[in-house]
Design an enzyme around this catalytic site. Structure first.
Site: not given
Ligand code: THJ
Length: 105
Positions: A65
């Site tokens: 992410c």
């Molecule tokens: O790591 S995150 O929550 O910013 S996607």
């Protein structure tokens, strides 16, 4: 089955060793298009069911992410769907691109 953590150096070693891993990216499509881990695939609500159905669940799946937070719940979700070896990439793409720029595209 719970997810585990993987740091960028560990992922880089697996890529370089040619291991049969699957790297999925759960960021928004624009961010993915602007830069992503080489060989990764964009996972969204639109294709997650297909991914679950069509992916060999014994293959290690690494979730990327932005910073390594939301990837944890996604990795846990995939573990609950039967994937035996799931990981959350520590530091997310933001760390990856500084540590492994050669494996970005
Ligand atoms: O790591 S995150 O929550 O910013 S996607």
């Amino acid at each position: 089955m719970n997810f585990q953590f993987m740091n960028p150096d560990e992922l880089k070693a697996k890529i370089e060793a040619g291991e049969e891993i699957v790297v999925v990216d759960i960021r928004d499509p624009g961010s993915f298009a602007a830069g992503s881990i080489k060989g990764s695939l964009l996972l969204s609500n639109d294709n997650v069911q297909l991914f679950i159905e069509q992916t060999d669940k014994s293959r290690p799946v690494i979730v990327c992410c932005y910073h390594g937070n939301s990837s944890q719940s996604a990795a846990q979700f995939l573990a609950e769907q039967g994937f035996n070896d799931t990981y959350s990439l520590q530091g997310g793409y933001e760390l990856w691109k500084t540590v492994c720029p050669e494996y970005c595209h």
